[in-house]
Write an enzyme that holds these catalytic residues in place. Structure first.
Site, PDB file in Angstrom:
ATOM      1  N   HIS A   4      25.119 104.358 -39.746  1.00 45.86           N
ATOM      2  CA  HIS A   4      24.212 103.893 -38.700  1.00 45.86           C
ATOM      3  C   HIS A   4      24.578 104.475 -37.342  1.00 45.86           C
ATOM      4  CE1 HIS A   4      22.741 100.191 -41.171  1.00 45.86           C
ATOM      5  NE2 HIS A   4      22.216 101.332 -41.568  1.00 45.86           N
ATOM      6  N   HIS A  51      16.261 109.584 -47.312  1.00 43.53           N
ATOM      7  CA  HIS A  51      17.330 110.183 -46.503  1.00 43.53           C
ATOM      8  C   HIS A  51      17.515 111.658 -46.821  1.00 43.53           C
ATOM      9  CE1 HIS A  51      18.811 106.655 -44.365  1.00 43.53           C
ATOM     10  NE2 HIS A  51      18.650 105.965 -45.475  1.00 43.53           N
TER      11      HIS A  51
END
Length: 406
Positions: free
Chosen positions: A247, A378
């Site tokens: 993150h 992703h």
């Protein structure tokens, strides 16, 4: 490896096509199905709204790239968001349906609703049927049901009838809301969504700066950090204890997208540098039998969960590429090459396709947190971010022919 070399771009193109081929079997009657290691749907798992949204987003991109067969996958996923996954009684979207007939998880999460906004935005750019109506509803729901103006952030979760709001607040859902709102702003032309994304990002960056650029993930209802939450459940896939390395990388990239969209925001670029540097310093486990990024660390930077998640490496690739675009610093080019070498050697499944979603510190496929290969989101970002400008948002940039014109 040179990020803009013709050979590297050709490799990225080939890998993009391989990813889209891998996920072709995901559409089901109720939405995108969870895929196993070989790309086969897993009928024992429910159909999740966020997986369906990510599939709609990825295959809308594929359709705009001109890949035959991508549009039907995107349209089927979008149709499920207007069908089985939509709560026609109370509004909004369920968390999941199935696997059995009549089984529904009616929890309303900001995480899933942010992805509905992203999926609908990409579908609008691709010209899919019903996309704009879905986007309008998703934005209205995210705004009315989840956004807390007094805090400038989104709540995390409601019950099915919108009568009880869970006191937990989280940064993860807000991170994906930033991505979705940037996409929606570019698709709709409504700058207010970009401004909202900026407000969220500035708050998260302030928290990160106060914690040595490790991002607090968990908060109470008053948005006070809960740094020890889930200390006894550190491997939770959505609420792990400590700082989540990936993150930090993902927020670094998002800050750069915002900086490019707004212009003249050196503060956002500087913050992205700090986030990236901290995530790499804490997260890259060079001394392991097989080097890789750990999942989480404690608040001093010591690894907590050493499993390697594919999405963390994918976000490292995207962040390094974005920082190279934003700064021209050749150190990021070196990192970009290093992260791709890691992905190609350890994470990409050259036998069955896509990426192993989790490996251990010996580089062996594992399933402690993420079994199978449920989606392409992703990995698709890793192959497209290096080929696109930092603004506009990915779907609009692809639609407007900006691929390989960063």
């Amino acid at each position: 490896m040179t990020i803009d070399s013709p050979v590297h771009r050709a490799w990225l193109t080939e890998h993009t096509l391989g990813l889209l081929e891998f996920g072709r079997r995901t559409p089901g009657p109720r939405g995108a199905q969870w895929l196993d290691e070989t790309g086969a749907p897993d009928p024992a798992r429910p159909v999740l709204t966020w997986i369906t949204c990510r599939t709609a987003h990825v295959y809308a991109l594929g359709a705009m790239l001109g890949v035959p067969g991508a549009r039907p996958v995107a349209q089927a996923s979008l149709d499920a968001l207007a069908g089985a996954l939509h709560d026609d009684e109370h509004g909004g979207w369920y968390t999941s349906v199935g696997p059995g007939d009549g089984e529904v998880d009616g929890t309303k999460s900001a995480y899933a609703h942010a992805f509905v906004v992203l999926a609908a935005s990409s579908a609008c750019a691709a010209g899919l049927d019903g996309a704009r109506a879905l986007l309008d509803e998703a934005l209205a729901t995210l705004d009315a049901r989840f956004f807390e103006p007094e805090h400038g952030m989104h709540t995390d979760e409601w019950d099915v009838a919108w009568t009880r709001c869970d006191p937990y607040r989280g940064v993860n859902a807000n991170m994906h809301a930033v991505e979705a709102l940037l996409a929606a702003a570019d698709v709709t032309g409504e700058a207010r969504w970009r401004e909202r994304a900026l407000g969220i990002t500035e708050r998260v960056l302030a928290w990160a700066s106060a914690h040595d650029w490790r991002i607090p993930e968990h908060f109470d209802a008053g948005w006070r950090p809960q740094l020890m939450l889930n200390v006894d459940a550190p491997e939770d896939p959505f609420k792990p204890f400590g700082a989540t390395v990936g993150h930090g990388l993902e927020w670094a990239r998002l800050a750069l997208h915002l900086a490019a969209a707004l212009g003249a925001r050196a503060d956002l670029v500087d913050a992205a540098r700090h986030l990236y540097a901290r995530a790499v310093a804490d997260g890259w486990d060079a001394g392991a039998p097989t080097p890789g990024f750990v999942y989480t660390t404690d608040w001093e930077g010591a690894p907590v969960v050493r499993a390697r998640m594919h999405w963390v490496a994918a976000e490292a690739i995207g962040a390094a590429a974005a920082l190279l675009r934003a700064t021209g610093d050749p150190a990021y080019a070196q990192d970009y090459a290093r992260w791709w070498d890691h992905a190609a050697t350890v994470l990409i499944d050259h036998a069955h396709g896509s990426w192993h979603h989790e490996v251990d510190d010996h580089g062996r496929p594992d399933a402690g947190v993420w079994p199978g290969k449920p989606d392409l989101y992703h990995a698709m970002g890793a192959v497209l971010v290096p080929r696109l400008p930092l603004a506009p948002a990915m779907a609009v940039a692809v639609r407007d022919g900006l691929l390989d014109r960063p």
